[in-house]
Design a protein around this motif. Structure first.
Motif, PDB file in Angstrom:
ATOM      1  N   THR A  10      -3.503  -7.411  15.302  1.00  0.00           N
ATOM      2  CA  THR A  10      -2.210  -6.982  14.744  1.00  0.00           C
ATOM      3  C   THR A  10      -2.044  -7.490  13.318  1.00  0.00           C
ATOM      4  OG1 THR A  10      -1.229  -6.987  16.960  1.00  0.00           O
ATOM      5  CG2 THR A  10       0.273  -7.043  15.077  1.00  0.00           C
ATOM      6  N   GLN A  40      -4.261  -5.534  11.012  1.00  0.00           N
ATOM      7  CA  GLN A  40      -3.704  -4.212  10.755  1.00  0.00           C
ATOM      8  C   GLN A  40      -2.516  -4.283   9.801  1.00  0.00           C
ATOM      9  OE1 GLN A  40      -2.839  -2.579  14.599  1.00  0.00           O
ATOM     10  NE2 GLN A  40      -5.000  -2.327  15.151  1.00  0.00           N
ATOM     11  N   SER A  41      -1.670  -5.339   9.975  1.00  0.00           N
ATOM     12  CA  SER A  41      -0.525  -5.502   9.075  1.00  0.00           C
ATOM     13  C   SER A  41      -0.981  -5.777   7.652  1.00  0.00           C
ATOM     14  CB  SER A  41       0.366  -6.646   9.577  1.00  0.00           C
ATOM     15  OG  SER A  41       0.876  -6.365  10.871  1.00  0.00           O
ATOM     16  N   LYS A  65      -2.238  -2.678   6.177  1.00  0.00           N
ATOM     17  CA  LYS A  65      -1.134  -1.795   5.836  1.00  0.00           C
ATOM     18  C   LYS A  65      -0.467  -2.241   4.539  1.00  0.00           C
ATOM     19  CE  LYS A  65       3.190   0.073   7.661  1.00  0.00           C
ATOM     20  NZ  LYS A  65       4.161   0.049   8.800  1.00  0.00           N
ATOM     21  N   ASN A  68      -2.692  -1.508   1.630  1.00  0.00           N
ATOM     22  CA  ASN A  68      -2.634  -0.082   1.304  1.00  0.00           C
ATOM     23  C   ASN A  68      -1.341   0.270   0.577  1.00  0.00           C
ATOM     24  OD1 ASN A  68      -5.130   0.442   2.460  1.00  0.00           O
ATOM     25  ND2 ASN A  68      -4.260   0.842   4.482  1.00  0.00           N
ATOM     26  N   GLU A  69      -0.232  -0.365   1.020  1.00  0.00           N
ATOM     27  CA  GLU A  69       1.039  -0.106   0.340  1.00  0.00           C
ATOM     28  C   GLU A  69       1.008  -0.604  -1.105  1.00  0.00           C
ATOM     29  OE1 GLU A  69       3.945  -1.946   2.793  1.00  0.00           O
ATOM     30  OE2 GLU A  69       4.021  -0.298   4.250  1.00  0.00           O
ATOM     31  N   GLU A 103      -1.020   1.728  -3.048  1.00  0.00           N
ATOM     32  CA  GLU A 103      -0.264   2.954  -3.283  1.00  0.00           C
ATOM     33  C   GLU A 103       0.768   2.752  -4.391  1.00  0.00           C
ATOM     34  OE1 GLU A 103       2.480   6.173  -0.796  1.00  0.00           O
ATOM     35  OE2 GLU A 103       1.667   4.383   0.182  1.00  0.00           O
TER      36      GLU A 103
END
Length: 290
Positions: free
Chosen positions: A201, A204-205, A208, A211-212, A215
């Motif tokens: 978890t 994955q966080s 994420k 990736n943010e 972005e």
């Protein structure tokens, strides 16, 4: 009466022949067996007075085998592949964590060592599976698991299973068993599963969030690029307009000056005109000419 006696006389040989045939069949069934192509037979003595005749084994046999059922018998082992799925084994890792293993093995008996297997264990395949083979599997698991910590065992499952199979093949092959397949389902303790889930978890966080960020950086770069593009476009436009204005101004200035001079002229010639550092009184020159 005479007819009845003649019938009895006729049937008596048939009865003897039938009895003899039944006796032969009984003896044949108890003195003969068939060892088919998928088995290996071991002929052995039920007892032996020779102390060196360990197990009383004569050797292997196939096909129709005749023997004395009083002193001799024939035992068979299948030589085709056997598959056995065992119930759960529990073993400890190096750090004392308890793992559960659910193994499945596919093996076959080496016909060349069938006599040795029978002489040593003197039991059938099912008993061997629940006895010696099961013990070998547990010992392989236990020994190999003690070489791994919980994390390393979960991270190196393939290496762990390879180590278990290598050790298992070594112990079973020496006894006459050939391992063809060996697989296992590894279940870690519940506490380790929770840690693994939490770790996954977190990973994955983090991914994420990364990736943010990427972005956002990409969007910022796009915005900067757009702003720079707009600024460059405005500068180009402004430079063009300035150039245009300068060009127009340069071409119109002499005309505007001349027009202004004409509008302000009173019809009289200027008294002084200078050029090349010289000054002349034009009115005097004009009077002389008159």
């Amino acid at each position: 009466m005479q007819k009845t006696e003649s019938i009895k006389t006729y049937l008596k040989p048939l009865a003897y022949a039938g009895g003899a045939l039944v006796l032969i069949l009984i003896l044949f069934s108890t003195c003969c067996t068939v060892v088919d192509s998928g088995e290996v037979g071991i002929r052995f003595h039920k007892w032996s007075l020779n102390e060196q005749d360990y197990g009383g084994v004569e050797g292997t046999c196939k096909g129709w085998v005749f023997y004395n059922p009083i002193t001799t018998n024939v035992f068979t082992y299948p030589t085709f592949t056997q598959r056995k799925q065992y119930e759960t084994f529990s073993v400890n890792a190096k750090d004392a964590s308890l793992f559960e293993m659910d193994p499945t093995i596919a093996y076959r008996i080496n016909p060349e060592k069938a006599c040795d297997i029978f002489t040593k264990y003197r039991v059938g395949v099912k008993e061997l599976e629940e006895g010696y083979i099961r013990t070998c599997i547990y010992e392989a698991y236990r020994t190999c698991a003690n070489q791994y910590t919980s994390d390393s065992l979960m991270s190196n499952r393939a290496n762990f299973e390879r180590d278990v199979r290598t050790r298992l093949e070594k112990s079973l092959m020496s006894e006459g068993f050939l391992v063809e397949e060996f697989t296992s389902k590894i279940t870690p303790p519940a506490s380790l599963l929770s840690m693994i889930d939490a770790k996954n978890t977190a990973i994955q966080s983090a991914l994420k969030a990364e990736n943010e960020v990427k972005e956002a950086e990409a969007n910022a770069k796009i915005a900067v690029a757009k702003a720079e593009g707009n600024a460059k476009a405005m500068k180009i436009k402004a430079d063009a307009e300035a150039y245009y204005n300068r060009t127009i101004a340069a071409s119109l200035s002499p005309m505007i000056v001349q027009e202004d001079m004409i509008e302000k002229w009173d019809g009289k010639m200027p008294q002084i005109v200078g050029g090349n550092g010289m000054m002349m009184d034009i009115s005097k020159i004009m009077s002389k000419q008159k």
